[in-house]
Design an enzyme around this catalytic site. Structure first.
Site: not given
Ligand code: NAD
Length: 477
Positions: A224-226, A280, A228-229, A246
């Site tokens: 997911g996003s940095s 991503c 949230t990471g 990731e």
């Molecule tokens: P996001 O971070 O908003 O959400 C990702 C997941 O995390 C979702 O399932 C969401 O419900 C969950 N989430 C939200 N808040 C959380 C928390 N506090 N604790 C734990 N989990 C939580 O990301 P998104 O908008 O769904 O995806 C887009 C992002 O993902 C972009 O930044 C993209 O670059 C990144 N991405 C990275 C890769 C990679 O392999 N590096 C691959 C695909 C997408």
């Protein structure tokens, strides 16, 4: 029993079908109509899922590797068998054109099959008259897999296949924007695996933190996003969970002056705008040498005028809508900000009226390096095209980012391309191709694009702990 793909979306917990009192409406981004309702898991149900996965782990970790291989292969065959239904549902919930949705479904099956065939190495350190010592890779426990909405099936399959092959059990949480295909995969696999080995849950924003904090979960594999990471990393510290992160990227593509513009233009275009730019490792900053800047711009604008942005179920749609309203609003704001800064669009920039989260392919002409469109991950069909004159300068600009996911270099001079690649601060760099992904090689970011890797031996083994077993021979004699 026949499985319906147009309704009855339930979770799979401990091998059972589980519904919730609360539900989430999942919208089709092409028309904003409800595709289906996903359960919004309660806290008690979530605790049940962790308990089921923990109980199953005690047996699954002892299950012979060959049986675990067969289980992972079973994901491949079940997905392939239901490719039509899953692809259709995928387009409805994610928005991507049907042929490209099918590519993700088929690739997911391919990936599961390839991971099923991988080996878990055992290293014999010594075996002599007095000692035998070997280093093994043992399962970690219960894996919590958190998946985003841009590749909702494939990114889940990467985690599921590696976790189950290495002897862990798993709870998968898809994004609340795109939970339906994963819920159906749970249903399709329900009677194929021992209860509790593979659990699929769905829920709204509170569920991610429940997962990352829960003491019964031993590893989080998060994509997911940095932003949230960073939350995930801090909230996982309670029981020192193992982490794979990731995260986001702001990938630079560097196009040198010697390229054959016609030969590279299509690849650059789809590298930036495939999946509506929601990739991503999409090209998010396109650096083009001044000598070929105008020619590359003309070629990209020509392609943009030919492609059809439309409903993924409509014949001929090349690019679907933005996946969800939140992201759509964010992208419209980025376009507005660019306009109010006086930036020029080579193409696009006008948001159409009507239903659905549609945006045209938009290319911004040589914006300043510190503008929002260059400095942030836009994650949509909006690309800044930037001019450069000198290789050292462009390497500096490409690296001048908190992100370090992917990058690409485009040139006929392969030696120079490789030399530039070696100076780029990113986990994956392609020369004359996008960053390459595959079950046999690591997929990973550096800097704030992630921690650890998925795929390849490094990714597989990140679902294991190390264990050194040493025998003192004849010690009782
Ligand atoms: P996001 O971070 O908003 O959400 C990702 C997941 O995390 C979702 O399932 C969401 O419900 C969950 N989430 C939200 N808040 C959380 C928390 N506090 N604790 C734990 N989990 C939580 O990301 P998104 O908008 O769904 O995806 C887009 C992002 O993902 C972009 O930044 C993209 O670059 C990144 N991405 C990275 C890769 C990679 O392999 N590096 C691959 C695909 C997408």
């Amino acid at each position: 029993m026949t499985i319906q793909f147009d309704g009855d979306f339930s979770m799979t917990i401990g091998g059972l079908s589980v519904e919730s009192e609360a539900r989430i409406a999942v919208l089709n981004p092409a028309n904003e109509e409800v595709v289906g309702y996903a359960p919004d898991i309660s806290r008690l149900q979530f605790d049940d899922a962790v308990a089921a996965a923990r109980a199953a782990f005690l047996v699954w970790r002892q299950t012979p590797l060959n049986e675990r291989r067969k289980a992972v292969e079973c994901f491949a065959s079940i997905i392939a068998e239901h490719s039509d239904e899953l692809s259709h549902l995928f387009t409805l919930e994610q928005g991507r054109p049907l042929d490209k949705a099918r590519t993700e479904v088929d690739t997911s099956a391919f990936w599961a099959s390839a991971i099923a065939a991988q080996e878990i190495p055992v290293r014999l350190l010594e075996d002599n008259e007095t000692n035998r010592t070997e280093i093994r890779h043992i399962p970690i426990g219960v894996v919590g897999a958190i998946v985003p909405w841009n590749f909702p099936l494939m990114l889940g399959i990467w985690k599921i296949s590696a976790a189950l092959l290495t002897g862990n059990t798993i709870i998968v949480k898809p994004s609340p924007f795109t939970p339906l295909c994963m819920l159906k995969l749970g249903e399709l696999m329900r009677d194929k695996l021992p209860k509790g080995v593979f659990n699929v849950i769905s829920g709204s924003d509170q569920v991610g933190p429940w997962m990352t904090e829960h003491p019964g979960i031993d590893k989080i594999s998060f994509t997911g996003s940095s932003a949230t990471g960073r939350h995930v990393m801090s909230s996982a510290s309670g029981n020192l969970k193992r982490l794979t992160l990731e995260l986001g990227g702001n990938d630079a593509a560097i196009v040198l002056s010697d390229v054959d513009v016609d030969a590279v233009a299509e690849q650059l275009f789809w590298g930036a705008f495939g999946n509506t730019g929601q990739v991503c490792v999409a090209i998010k900053r396109l650096y083009v040498h001044a000598d070929v800047y105008d020619a590359v711009a003309r070629a990209l604008v020509g392609i943009a005028q030919r492609v059809k942005v439309g409903d993924g179920l409509e014949q001929g749609s090349d690019i679907g809508p933005v996946q969800n309203k939140l992201q759509f609003e964010r992208l419209k704001q980025i376009i507005d900000n660019a306009k109010s800064q006086g930036l020029a669009f080579l193409t696009g920039g006008k948001v159409p009226e009507g239903k659905g989260y549609f945006l045209p392919v938009s290319i911004v002409d040589n914006p300043p390096e510190d503008s929002e469109i260059v400095a942030t991950e836009q994650f949509g069909p909006i690309l800044p095209m930037l001019k450069f004159h000198n290789v050292n300068d462009v390497i500096f600009r490409a690296n001048n980012s908190a992100y370090g996911l992917g990058a690409s270099i485009w040139t006929r001079d392969e030696a120079l391309g490789l030399e530039i690649a070696s100076q780029i601060e990113a986990g994956m760099v392609g020369v004359n191709q996008p960053p390459s992904a595959g079950p046999d090689r690591p997929f990973n970011g550096v800097k704030q694009s992630g921690l650890g890797a998925e795929n390849g031996e490094d990714g597989l083994l990140s679902y294991t702990n190390l264990q050194t077993i040493s025998l003192r021979k004849a010690a009782q004699g």
